[in-house]
Scaffold this motif. Sequence first.
Motif, PDB file in Angstrom:
ATOM      1  N   VAL A 286       0.856  -1.181   0.000  1.00 31.16           N
ATOM      2  CA  VAL A 286       0.000   0.000   0.000  1.00 31.16           C
ATOM      3  C   VAL A 286       0.895   1.235   0.000  1.00 31.16           C
ATOM      4  O   VAL A 286       1.842   1.335   0.783  1.00 31.16           O
ATOM      5  N   TRP A 324      -7.625  -2.997   0.062  1.00 32.67           N
ATOM      6  CA  TRP A 324      -6.944  -1.983  -0.726  1.00 32.67           C
ATOM      7  C   TRP A 324      -7.670  -1.702  -2.032  1.00 32.67           C
ATOM      8  O   TRP A 324      -8.539  -2.464  -2.450  1.00 32.67           O
ATOM      9  N   LYS A 371      -1.313   2.091  -5.209  1.00 32.19           N
ATOM     10  CA  LYS A 371      -2.106   1.211  -4.354  1.00 32.19           C
ATOM     11  C   LYS A 371      -2.435   1.972  -3.077  1.00 32.19           C
ATOM     12  O   LYS A 371      -1.535   2.482  -2.403  1.00 32.19           O
ATOM     13  N   GLU A 373      -5.147   2.414   0.579  1.00 30.68           N
ATOM     14  CA  GLU A 373      -6.048   1.729   1.493  1.00 30.68           C
ATOM     15  C   GLU A 373      -7.476   1.964   1.053  1.00 30.68           C
ATOM     16  O   GLU A 373      -7.838   3.072   0.653  1.00 30.68           O
TER      17      GLU A 373
END
Length: 374
Positions: A286, A324, A371, A373
């Motif tokens: 992430v 994610w 990427k 959350e």
Amino acid sequence: MPALTKAQKKLAQAAEDSFNRTYAVQFGEERWQQTLYPALAAPTRYAALINRFAVADVGAVFSQEQAARLQTIRFLTDSDLSDPKPLMSFQWDVSEAEATFPLPQSDSSSGLMTHWNLDAASLLVVSVLDPRPGNKVFDICAAPGGKSVALSQFLRPDNYDGTSPTFKGGCLHSNEVNAGRNKRLASNLQSYLPEALFKTGEVKVLKLDGTQPFSLQTLPHGPGGYDKVLLDAPCSSERHVIHAHVKAKQSGRLADEMTSWRSGQSKKMAKIQVALLMTALKAIRVGGHVLYATCSLSNDENDSVIEKGMELVQKERKKLGIKWNFAVRSGDLAAKGLAEWAEPTQHGWLVLPDHPSGGKWGPLFFALLEKVEA
């Protein structure tokens, strides 16, 4: 060589008409016929990526006469990039023919190859991904290796003095599933990068099928273990089709690349590309980035792949509960002067050889993804 029969000529003309019709719809009839197709049919223009693990500057590679015809390509830079050296090691020749470049040769002191000739758009996407020393980088479709060599220059931006060729905790893992291409990739990287990087494991050549979900478990750093992933996906490569067609037509032959071309093949190719994109997204942490790229002209293999990736991630969030998502960051690049290289698309940028800048680079589509959350 026997002359083409009427049936063969008819087949060839039908394929060519279908090809031109498809891209005239996408880019407009006038642009396709007057500027874009002629630019694609012209010889590919090359840049020279100087391998700074082998030589410190262009003077060690080019003669004075050749160096006088070179200019430094300025790629995108971040304000916090304290060492701009890697952005200054890429040179291009004012003429268009690759023959004007000296062929890569083995440096007498390091034993490594001096430079790699490739389209400057390929170097642009590496600068967009912006790998830094300490980053763990995965080049998922790396053969023959030019972009991996470029990535290595960013992971170790200072000139190499023959000692401690470290990536400062980072790594470069270059992958190719095809056996023949994998062998060529390994040979090329060994010819350009210090042996010590392979011994420490900072550079590895992998042979994974990125379209298969189980391949993630066999990654050296596992799912979510990488900071940056370069996905230069296999694609329809229309410029290759055009070059083969033009060459064959000049000698009264048919090019298989054109006669076998079908308008629906991009959608089939897109299935492979989406599978690779999902693997790339799952491979990064992430906050990490994926640079998706193709040398295709087709929207089906470019923006549509990003959209399909969005759909699949949403499905997996609902079905599997993944925590994610990904955000498209391509628009953030506009402020860095990317319009001097490319034109914006819905989710990315497209470098085309008829760009008003006169660079004559591409074609290359790319989109920068982060990427995040969920």
